[in-house]
Enzyme design. Sequence first.
Site, mmCIF file in Angstrom:
data_model
loop_
_atom_site.group_PDB
_atom_site.id
_atom_site.type_symbol
_atom_site.label_atom_id
_atom_site.label_comp_id
_atom_site.label_asym_id
_atom_site.label_seq_id
_atom_site.Cartn_x
_atom_site.Cartn_y
_atom_site.Cartn_z
ATOM 1 N N ILE A 1 0.838 -1.211 0.000
ATOM 2 C CA ILE A 1 0.000 0.000 0.000
ATOM 3 C C ILE A 1 0.867 1.254 0.000
ATOM 4 N N THR B 1 12.315 -5.323 4.580
ATOM 5 C CA THR B 1 12.166 -6.678 5.117
ATOM 6 C C THR B 1 11.811 -7.583 3.934
ATOM 7 N N ALA C 1 4.625 1.481 7.644
ATOM 8 C CA ALA C 1 5.576 0.403 7.949
ATOM 9 C C ALA C 1 5.006 -0.509 9.023
ATOM 10 N N THR D 1 -5.941 -0.657 10.762
ATOM 11 C CA THR D 1 -6.682 -1.701 10.062
ATOM 12 C C THR D 1 -8.023 -1.972 10.729
ATOM 13 N N ASP D 2 -8.972 -2.468 9.957
ATOM 14 C CA ASP D 2 -10.274 -2.836 10.542
ATOM 15 C C ASP D 2 -10.136 -4.045 11.465
ATOM 16 N N GLU D 3 -8.987 -4.753 11.383
ATOM 17 C CA GLU D 3 -8.824 -5.949 12.224
ATOM 18 C C GLU D 3 -8.778 -5.608 13.709
ATOM 19 N N TYR E 1 -1.020 -10.028 15.275
ATOM 20 C CA TYR E 1 -0.941 -8.890 14.338
ATOM 21 C C TYR E 1 -1.930 -7.799 14.728
ATOM 22 N N LYS F 1 -1.380 -3.907 16.156
ATOM 23 C CA LYS F 1 -1.896 -2.705 15.489
ATOM 24 C C LYS F 1 -2.790 -1.916 16.455
ATOM 25 N N ASN G 1 -9.719 -4.897 3.793
ATOM 26 C CA ASN G 1 -8.726 -5.589 2.956
ATOM 27 C C ASN G 1 -8.518 -4.886 1.617
ATOM 28 N N ASN G 2 -7.256 -4.611 1.297
ATOM 29 C CA ASN G 2 -6.912 -4.003 0.008
ATOM 30 C C ASN G 2 -6.511 -5.075 -0.989
ATOM 31 N N VAL H 1 -7.352 -23.165 0.444
ATOM 32 C CA VAL H 1 -8.413 -22.387 1.086
ATOM 33 C C VAL H 1 -8.531 -22.835 2.548
ATOM 34 N N ASP I 1 -7.714 -24.744 9.069
ATOM 35 C CA ASP I 1 -8.075 -23.343 9.255
ATOM 36 C C ASP I 1 -6.964 -22.567 9.970
HETATM 37 P P1 NAD Z 1 3.422 -4.881 3.377
HETATM 38 O O1 NAD Z 1 3.782 -6.019 4.261
HETATM 39 O O2 NAD Z 1 3.192 -5.122 1.926
HETATM 40 O O3 NAD Z 1 4.540 -3.743 3.487
HETATM 41 C C1 NAD Z 1 5.137 -3.372 4.695
HETATM 42 C C2 NAD Z 1 6.364 -2.523 4.391
HETATM 43 O O4 NAD Z 1 6.902 -2.073 5.638
HETATM 44 C C3 NAD Z 1 7.472 -3.299 3.670
HETATM 45 O O5 NAD Z 1 8.010 -2.517 2.639
HETATM 46 C C4 NAD Z 1 8.517 -3.526 4.765
HETATM 47 O O6 NAD Z 1 9.846 -3.608 4.279
HETATM 48 C C5 NAD Z 1 8.322 -2.296 5.632
HETATM 49 N N1 NAD Z 1 8.754 -2.509 7.024
HETATM 50 C C6 NAD Z 1 8.445 -3.570 7.825
HETATM 51 N N2 NAD Z 1 9.054 -3.423 9.016
HETATM 52 C C7 NAD Z 1 9.719 -2.247 8.982
HETATM 53 C C8 NAD Z 1 10.533 -1.533 9.908
HETATM 54 N N3 NAD Z 1 10.774 -2.021 11.137
HETATM 55 N N4 NAD Z 1 11.051 -0.346 9.540
HETATM 56 C C9 NAD Z 1 10.824 0.154 8.292
HETATM 57 N N5 NAD Z 1 10.100 -0.487 7.367
HETATM 58 C C10 NAD Z 1 9.537 -1.673 7.700
HETATM 59 O O7 NAD Z 1 2.142 -4.225 4.056
HETATM 60 P P2 NAD Z 1 0.854 -3.531 3.387
HETATM 61 O O8 NAD Z 1 -0.141 -4.571 3.073
HETATM 62 O O9 NAD Z 1 1.293 -2.575 2.346
HETATM 63 O O10 NAD Z 1 0.300 -2.722 4.653
HETATM 64 C C11 NAD Z 1 0.760 -1.409 4.921
HETATM 65 C C12 NAD Z 1 0.057 -0.877 6.168
HETATM 66 O O11 NAD Z 1 -1.356 -0.870 5.955
HETATM 67 C C13 NAD Z 1 0.277 -1.727 7.412
HETATM 68 O O12 NAD Z 1 0.425 -0.854 8.499
HETATM 69 C C14 NAD Z 1 -0.987 -2.555 7.550
HETATM 70 O O13 NAD Z 1 -1.230 -2.853 8.892
HETATM 71 C C15 NAD Z 1 -2.018 -1.604 6.995
HETATM 72 N N6 NAD Z 1 -3.213 -2.204 6.358
HETATM 73 C C16 NAD Z 1 -3.075 -3.144 5.381
HETATM 74 C C17 NAD Z 1 -4.214 -3.639 4.738
HETATM 75 C C18 NAD Z 1 -4.112 -4.668 3.634
HETATM 76 O O14 NAD Z 1 -5.139 -5.168 3.182
HETATM 77 N N7 NAD Z 1 -2.933 -5.013 3.145
HETATM 78 C C19 NAD Z 1 -5.477 -3.167 5.102
HETATM 79 C C20 NAD Z 1 -5.576 -2.211 6.119
HETATM 80 C C21 NAD Z 1 -4.425 -1.716 6.728
HETATM 81 O O1 DAU Z 2 -8.604 -6.265 6.986
HETATM 82 C C1 DAU Z 2 -7.370 -5.666 6.778
HETATM 83 C C2 DAU Z 2 -6.269 -6.706 6.855
HETATM 84 O O2 DAU Z 2 -6.371 -7.500 5.684
HETATM 85 C C3 DAU Z 2 -4.887 -6.085 6.977
HETATM 86 O O3 DAU Z 2 -4.802 -5.404 8.195
HETATM 87 C C4 DAU Z 2 -3.798 -7.154 6.887
HETATM 88 O O4 DAU Z 2 -2.526 -6.547 6.871
HETATM 89 C C5 DAU Z 2 -3.982 -7.936 5.606
HETATM 90 O O5 DAU Z 2 -3.033 -8.961 5.515
HETATM 91 C C6 DAU Z 2 -5.400 -8.509 5.530
HETATM 92 O O6 DAU Z 2 -5.592 -9.548 6.533
HETATM 93 P P1 DAU Z 2 -6.370 -10.916 6.203
HETATM 94 O O7 DAU Z 2 -5.958 -11.927 7.181
HETATM 95 O O8 DAU Z 2 -7.826 -10.657 6.019
HETATM 96 O O9 DAU Z 2 -5.757 -11.192 4.713
HETATM 97 P P2 DAU Z 2 -5.178 -12.525 4.028
HETATM 98 O O10 DAU Z 2 -4.965 -12.178 2.592
HETATM 99 O O11 DAU Z 2 -4.065 -13.122 4.780
HETATM 100 O O12 DAU Z 2 -6.433 -13.520 4.117
HETATM 101 C C7 DAU Z 2 -7.695 -13.183 3.579
HETATM 102 C C8 DAU Z 2 -8.636 -14.334 3.872
HETATM 103 O O13 DAU Z 2 -8.243 -15.468 3.092
HETATM 104 C C9 DAU Z 2 -8.608 -14.807 5.315
HETATM 105 O O14 DAU Z 2 -9.916 -15.191 5.698
HETATM 106 C C10 DAU Z 2 -7.690 -16.029 5.298
HETATM 107 C C11 DAU Z 2 -7.925 -16.607 3.908
HETATM 108 N N1 DAU Z 2 -6.777 -17.291 3.276
HETATM 109 C C12 DAU Z 2 -5.591 -16.641 3.213
HETATM 110 C C13 DAU Z 2 -4.487 -17.223 2.636
HETATM 111 C C14 DAU Z 2 -3.169 -16.514 2.570
HETATM 112 C C15 DAU Z 2 -6.919 -18.559 2.735
HETATM 113 O O15 DAU Z 2 -8.018 -19.152 2.769
HETATM 114 N N2 DAU Z 2 -5.825 -19.146 2.154
HETATM 115 C C16 DAU Z 2 -4.612 -18.543 2.102
HETATM 116 O O16 DAU Z 2 -3.649 -19.168 1.579
#
Ligand code: NAD
Ligand code: DAU
Length: 340
Positions: free
Chosen positions: A13, A37, A83, A126-128, A154, A158, A183-184, A210, A276
């Site tokens: 993101i 990382t 980060a 995050t919504d989590e 996790y 957060k 979730n993005n 799954v 699961d």
């Molecule tokens: P990501 O894991 O793709 O990226 C995380 C980045 O942070 C990486 O580039 C990593 O190198 C860097 N990083 C990790 N530890 C670090 C440290 N100690 N110092 C500096 N950099 C560091 O994560 P993402 O999916 O892009 O998520 C970004 C943010 O958005 C997170 O805070 C996550 O909680 C939040 N978020 C993610 C989602 C989602 O669906 N992915 C949804 C809601 C909120």
């Molecule tokens: O809601 C926001 C969150 O969404 C963010 O804060 C997190 O950083 C991000 O990782 C994401 O968390 P989820 O746990 O929802 O995402 P993930 O893609 O890991 O899993 C989505 C759903 O799919 C979850 O119900 C678990 C399931 N899953 C996931 C994986 C990786 C599977 O069934 N199989 C898989 O292999």
Amino acid sequence: MKTVIVTGGAGFIGSNFIFHMMKAHPDYRIVCIDKLTYAGNLSTLRSVMDQENFRFVRMDICDREGVDKLFAEEKPDIVVNFAAESHVDRSIENPGVFLQTNVIGTATLMDASRKYGVARYHQVSTDEVYGDLPLDRPDLFFTEETPIHTSSPYSASKAGADLLVMAYHRTYGLPVTISRCSNNYGPYHFPEKLIPLMIANCLNDKPLPVYGKGLNVRDWLYVEDHCKAIDLILHRGRVGEVYNIGGHNEMRNIDIVKLICRELGKPESLITYVADRKGHDMRYAIDPSKIHGELGWLPETKFEDGIRKTIQWYLENRSWWEEIISGEYQNYYARMYGNR
Ligand code: NAD
Ligand code: DAU
């Protein structure tokens, strides 16, 4: 010219946010801090790396001295903290690094923000943090008033960071905002997460793992819509406020996986039900009325269009994700899915 520090900008993101900001505010200076990382990828930032108003600094957000020095040098107006350790399954395997980066890292950035008088510290949450909702109550949604009730290391890390952010606001008057997004999905999503993992496995004719029965529900948002929402909060959001971000796009995991199979012309027989996730959250669903009412934000990309664009991106950028899955990822995959 405003200077914006974006942490975690080599991740999913954060990188999309940097691209958005450089387009939307070409007069801003963007300084990206990232530790690189396993989840950070410098090649993702290739298109902006040589631009004059962009600087990349490899740094851990927990590095107090380094962060202080950088803030002294850059005097940022705005800090946006993406980060984090972001993968729930990894947090179940090894919580320690989640506490370190997500909690201690946030405190380190806020201490520097206080010292150097930043005008806005924004925490990407995050919504989590709200826990989950039952499947049989489709009338329930997360609002900003929903109590914090976390399920995984996790989400607990957060939530800990969010509490600290609000404490710095109340105690020290730090001008903060928090966004909590659903979730993005979209380009540059690391292939450990559901959508990119399923796309990559489909393209390699590998089993599609799954969890459980695949009935868990997530509320999917195209990453650009998240980035635009944060931009709005930075410029028009009220200090001290939390904003939920989500687009009323709830889908069951199994339906997403079947859709990806259909789009890629692969058989559903690739789907394999596996054990699961521990403590697996059932349903996430955001009520976005606050950000809509106050800032006029609405998602612009419909899921049907966003998922096609995303699949197309993975087809056109095979080298980006193939390089990732050919490295250390192989060990991760074997550990996580080998005996599942
Ligand atoms: P990501 O894991 O793709 O990226 C995380 C980045 O942070 C990486 O580039 C990593 O190198 C860097 N990083 C990790 N530890 C670090 C440290 N100690 N110092 C500096 N950099 C560091 O994560 P993402 O999916 O892009 O998520 C970004 C943010 O958005 C997170 O805070 C996550 O909680 C939040 N978020 C993610 C989602 C989602 O669906 N992915 C949804 C809601 C909120
Ligand atoms: O809601 C926001 C969150 O969404 C963010 O804060 C997190 O950083 C991000 O990782 C994401 O968390 P989820 O746990 O929802 O995402 P993930 O893609 O890991 O899993 C989505 C759903 O799919 C979850 O119900 C678990 C399931 N899953 C996931 C994986 C990786 C599977 O069934 N199989 C898989 O292999």
